[in-house]
Write a protein that holds these residues in place. Structure first.
Motif, PDB file in Angstrom:
ATOM      1  N   ASP A  91     -11.580   3.108   3.632  1.00  0.00           N
ATOM      2  CA  ASP A  91     -10.506   3.248   4.390  1.00  0.00           C
ATOM      3  C   ASP A  91      -9.073   2.643   4.101  1.00  0.00           C
ATOM      4  O   ASP A  91      -8.871   1.929   3.771  1.00  0.00           O
ATOM      5  CB  ASP A  91     -10.896   2.341   5.693  1.00  0.00           C
ATOM      6  N   PRO A  92      -8.237   3.822   3.697  1.00  0.00           N
ATOM      7  CA  PRO A  92      -7.001   3.331   3.267  1.00  0.00           C
ATOM      8  C   PRO A  92      -6.091   2.519   3.915  1.00  0.00           C
ATOM      9  O   PRO A  92      -5.107   2.111   3.506  1.00  0.00           O
ATOM     10  CB  PRO A  92      -6.527   4.757   2.605  1.00  0.00           C
ATOM     11  N   ARG A  93      -6.453   2.589   5.435  1.00  0.00           N
ATOM     12  CA  ARG A  93      -5.729   1.784   6.274  1.00  0.00           C
ATOM     13  C   ARG A  93      -5.680   0.147   6.125  1.00  0.00           C
ATOM     14  O   ARG A  93      -5.277  -0.629   6.542  1.00  0.00           O
ATOM     15  CB  ARG A  93      -5.672   2.251   7.695  1.00  0.00           C
ATOM     16  N   ARG A  94      -6.949  -0.125   5.394  1.00  0.00           N
ATOM     17  CA  ARG A  94      -7.116  -1.479   5.209  1.00  0.00           C
ATOM     18  C   ARG A  94      -6.193  -2.271   4.237  1.00  0.00           C
ATOM     19  O   ARG A  94      -6.069  -1.679   3.285  1.00  0.00           O
ATOM     20  CB  ARG A  94      -8.730  -1.689   4.879  1.00  0.00           C
ATOM     21  N   ASP A  95      -6.066  -3.662   4.615  1.00  0.00           N
ATOM     22  CA  ASP A  95      -5.063  -4.054   3.675  1.00  0.00           C
ATOM     23  C   ASP A  95      -5.524  -4.744   2.429  1.00  0.00           C
ATOM     24  O   ASP A  95      -6.474  -5.647   2.727  1.00  0.00           O
ATOM     25  CB  ASP A  95      -4.409  -5.353   4.785  1.00  0.00           C
TER      26      ASP A  95
ATOM     27  N   GLN B 124     -11.743  -7.506  16.210  1.00  0.00           N
ATOM     28  CA  GLN B 124     -10.779  -6.701  16.039  1.00  0.00           C
ATOM     29  C   GLN B 124      -9.470  -7.460  15.539  1.00  0.00           C
ATOM     30  O   GLN B 124      -8.330  -7.247  15.946  1.00  0.00           O
ATOM     31  CB  GLN B 124     -10.405  -5.777  17.389  1.00  0.00           C
TER      32      GLN B 124
ATOM     33  N   ALA C 228      -7.857  -6.888   9.581  1.00  0.00           N
ATOM     34  CA  ALA C 228      -7.439  -5.421   9.075  1.00  0.00           C
ATOM     35  C   ALA C 228      -7.488  -5.529   7.440  1.00  0.00           C
ATOM     36  O   ALA C 228      -7.308  -4.549   6.943  1.00  0.00           O
ATOM     37  CB  ALA C 228      -6.288  -4.915   9.709  1.00  0.00           C
TER      38      ALA C 228
ATOM     39  N   ARG D 267      -9.921  -6.623   3.935  1.00  0.00           N
ATOM     40  CA  ARG D 267     -11.371  -6.133   3.345  1.00  0.00           C
ATOM     41  C   ARG D 267     -12.173  -7.265   3.179  1.00  0.00           C
ATOM     42  O   ARG D 267     -11.617  -8.472   3.338  1.00  0.00           O
ATOM     43  CB  ARG D 267     -11.082  -5.375   1.846  1.00  0.00           C
TER      44      ARG D 267
END
Ligand code: ZN
Length: 197
Positions: free
Chosen positions: A73-77, A97, A100, A102
């Protein structure tokens, strides 16, 4: 005590965690009496899981692909890596939640009594990732046990000289238990209030 094929299943079921002899018998006879297709689906699901699931090449989470869905997921920091003992801790943390970044699965915790040291865990791979991915913070989300605390302190000592911030989940978690004993709100607060080691 039972016909061989039934006894064989009872023996296998009784080896599962949390399943005693009585439950194993109840489950075996349940599977004997349900529709054949329903019983076979269970067997097929076990076979498929064992054949299709492997470890993510990057973080050692379980996945059916080369990399797990979180690593893909490229949105993960990528600058924050949350280190856990086992892959099953990841869904517990995801449910909060609050995170964000890895993950990195160690595969256990340091335990001199059980002969588990850093070399038996995915520590080397963590160090390589920190350098390759430019991580700035590592959250030691190991279990709130003696072994988990020992592992967190070890990581702090190892990683701080590399210029990485090492933090630990805030207190409030049930001491001595696994992460998955904590409810989402408690775990979410522990994550948000993490402290520098
Ligand atoms: Zn992964």
């Amino acid at each position: 005590m039972f016909e061989a094929p039934i006894q064989r299943l009872i023996d296998e079921l009784a080896r599962l965690p949390g399943i005693g002899r009585k439950s194993a018998q109840r489950l075996a006879f349940h599977l004997l009496h349900v529709e054949e297709a329903d019983a076979l689906r269970l067997g097929e699901a076990i076979v498929a899981m064992r054949h299709e699931v492997r470890l993510c090449v990057r973080c050692y989470n379980v996945t059916a692909e080369e990399q797990c869905s979180i690593c893909r997921d490229p949105r993960r920091d990528p600058t924050v890596i949350c280190v856990v003992e086992r892959a099953q801790d990841i869904p517990v943390l995801e449910r909060t939640q609050e995170f964000a970044g890895r993950y990195h699965v160690l595969g256990g915790a340091i335990s001199p009594i059980e002969g588990i040291g850093p070399d038996q865990l995915h520590v080397k791979e963590l160090v390589a990732r920190i350098e390759a991915e430019g991580a700035a913070e590592v959250i030691a989300a190991t279990n709130p046990t003696v072994e988990g605390d020992t592992t967190a302190l070890y990581l702090a000592r190892l990683l701080k000289p590399l210029g990485v911030r090492v933090t630990r989940l805030a207190s409030g978690l049930p001491v001595g238990g696994d992460l998955d004993y904590a409810d989402e709100i408690t775990l979410g607060r522990a994550l948000a209030g993490r402290k520098e080691l």
